[in-house]
Design a protein around this motif. Structure first.
Motif, short mmCIF file in Angstrom:
data_model
loop_
_atom_site.label_atom_id
_atom_site.label_comp_id
_atom_site.label_asym_id
_atom_site.label_seq_id
_atom_site.Cartn_x
_atom_site.Cartn_y
_atom_site.Cartn_z
N TYR A 164 6.29 105.30 -64.33
CA TYR A 164 5.98 104.88 -63.26
C TYR A 164 4.92 105.08 -63.24
O TYR A 164 5.02 104.01 -61.89
CB TYR A 164 7.53 106.30 -62.55
N LEU A 165 3.79 105.10 -63.47
CA LEU A 165 2.64 104.93 -63.06
C LEU A 165 2.40 103.56 -63.21
O LEU A 165 1.41 102.98 -62.78
CB LEU A 165 1.92 105.84 -63.74
N GLU A 166 3.09 102.77 -64.41
CA GLU A 166 3.07 101.41 -64.34
C GLU A 166 3.92 100.68 -64.51
O GLU A 166 4.77 100.93 -64.08
CB GLU A 166 2.47 101.45 -66.10
N GLN A 184 -6.51 90.73 -56.53
CA GLN A 184 -7.72 90.65 -57.88
C GLN A 184 -7.42 91.26 -59.47
O GLN A 184 -7.70 90.96 -60.49
CB GLN A 184 -9.08 91.34 -57.36
N ASN A 185 -6.33 92.11 -59.35
CA ASN A 185 -6.54 92.29 -60.08
C ASN A 185 -5.22 92.34 -61.08
O ASN A 185 -5.74 92.15 -62.13
CB ASN A 185 -6.02 94.47 -60.14
N LEU A 186 -4.57 91.96 -59.98
CA LEU A 186 -3.61 91.25 -61.62
C LEU A 186 -4.24 89.99 -62.10
O LEU A 186 -3.93 89.35 -62.78
CB LEU A 186 -2.41 90.70 -60.13
N ASP A 240 -1.57 99.11 -62.89
CA ASP A 240 -1.18 100.61 -63.00
C ASP A 240 -1.39 100.36 -61.03
O ASP A 240 -1.59 99.10 -60.05
CB ASP A 240 -3.51 101.08 -62.46
N ARG A 241 -0.10 101.23 -60.78
CA ARG A 241 0.64 100.97 -59.74
C ARG A 241 -0.04 101.12 -58.52
O ARG A 241 -0.19 101.01 -57.06
CB ARG A 241 2.13 101.84 -59.21
N GLN A 242 -1.02 101.77 -58.74
CA GLN A 242 -1.85 102.59 -57.87
C GLN A 242 -3.17 102.04 -57.37
O GLN A 242 -3.43 101.95 -56.67
CB GLN A 242 -2.97 104.29 -58.37
N GLU A 243 -3.67 100.81 -57.97
CA GLU A 243 -4.70 99.46 -58.42
C GLU A 243 -3.97 98.91 -58.45
O GLU A 243 -4.42 96.85 -58.78
CB GLU A 243 -5.45 99.59 -59.35
N LYS A 282 -0.41 92.62 -50.67
CA LYS A 282 1.03 93.00 -50.51
C LYS A 282 2.21 92.00 -51.14
O LYS A 282 3.05 92.49 -51.45
CB LYS A 282 1.84 92.51 -49.00
N ASP A 283 1.95 90.63 -51.09
CA ASP A 283 2.28 89.98 -53.10
C ASP A 283 2.98 90.94 -53.35
O ASP A 283 4.56 90.70 -54.63
CB ASP A 283 2.66 88.46 -52.35
#
Length: 145
Positions: free
Chosen positions: A38-40, A68-70, A61-64, A100-101
Motif C-alpha cells: 500500500y506504500l507504492e 517530477q518523480n513520475l 512511493d505514495r509518500q513522494e 495533483k494529477d
C-alpha cells in the motif's frame, strides 16, 4: 439429577470450536496484498509509438507522488532522457500536468510518455522541455470547485 447436554447450534449456522479467537479477513484483497504494497503506486507506462505498444510496470512511493518523480522514474525505467519528453498522458486521453494529477492516479493505470519530434524545425528547437517548464499552475491552484 443432571440434565443431558445437547450440542447447541447457533442460529446463523455457526459452530464454536475450541477457544480460538482468530478473525478471518473479510476482504479477499487483504489476503493478496501485504501491508507494504500500500506504500507504492504501481503504474503501467510506455513510450508513445506506432510500432511498440507494450507497457512496463513501475512503482512509485505514495509518500513522494509528484510530477517530477513520475518523470524521473519513468525515464529511468524506459532508458530515455527526461529532456526528450514533451508530455505525459494518462490513457486514453488525459494530459498529466501537475502534482495533483499524479496524486489522483490509481494502481495499474496506463500512462504514456510523448516524446519530442525528431528533426531540426525551429519550433522544436525553441520549445522548452518539461524540466524547464514550471509544472505548477498557480492560477489553477487558487480555483475552487
Amino acid at each position: 439429577m443432571a440434565e443431558p447436554q445437547l450440542d447447541v447450534k447457533k442460529p446463523s449456522g455457526e459452530y464454536k470450536q475450541g477457544s480460538s479467537n482468530q478473525q478471518l479477513p473479510t476482504d479477499p484483497g487483504d489476503l493478496a496484498k501485504p501491508d507494504d504494497t500500500y506504500l507504492e503506486l504501481v503504474l503501467k507506462i510506455r513510450i508513445q509509438s506506432h510500432k511498440e505498444n507494450d507497457f512496463i510496470e513501475v512503482e512509485l512511493d505514495r509518500q513522494e507522488l509528484s510530477y517530477q518523480n513520475l518523470l524521473k522514474v519513468s525515464c529511468c525505467e524506459l532508458g530515455i532522457n527526461p529532456e526528450q519528453v514533451e508530455k505525459i498522458r494518462k490513457l486514453p486521453n488525459t494530459l498529466l500536468r501537475k502534482d495533483k494529477d499524479i496524486q489522483r492516479l490509481q494502481d495499474f493505470q496506463e500512462v504514456e510518455l510523448i516524446l519530442m519530434k525528431d528533426g531540426s524545425s525551429e519550433l522544436t528547437e525553441y520549445t522548452p522541455s518539461l524540466l524547464e517548464k514550471p509544472c505548477y499552475n498557480s492560477n489553477a491552484a487558487k480555483m475552487t470547485y
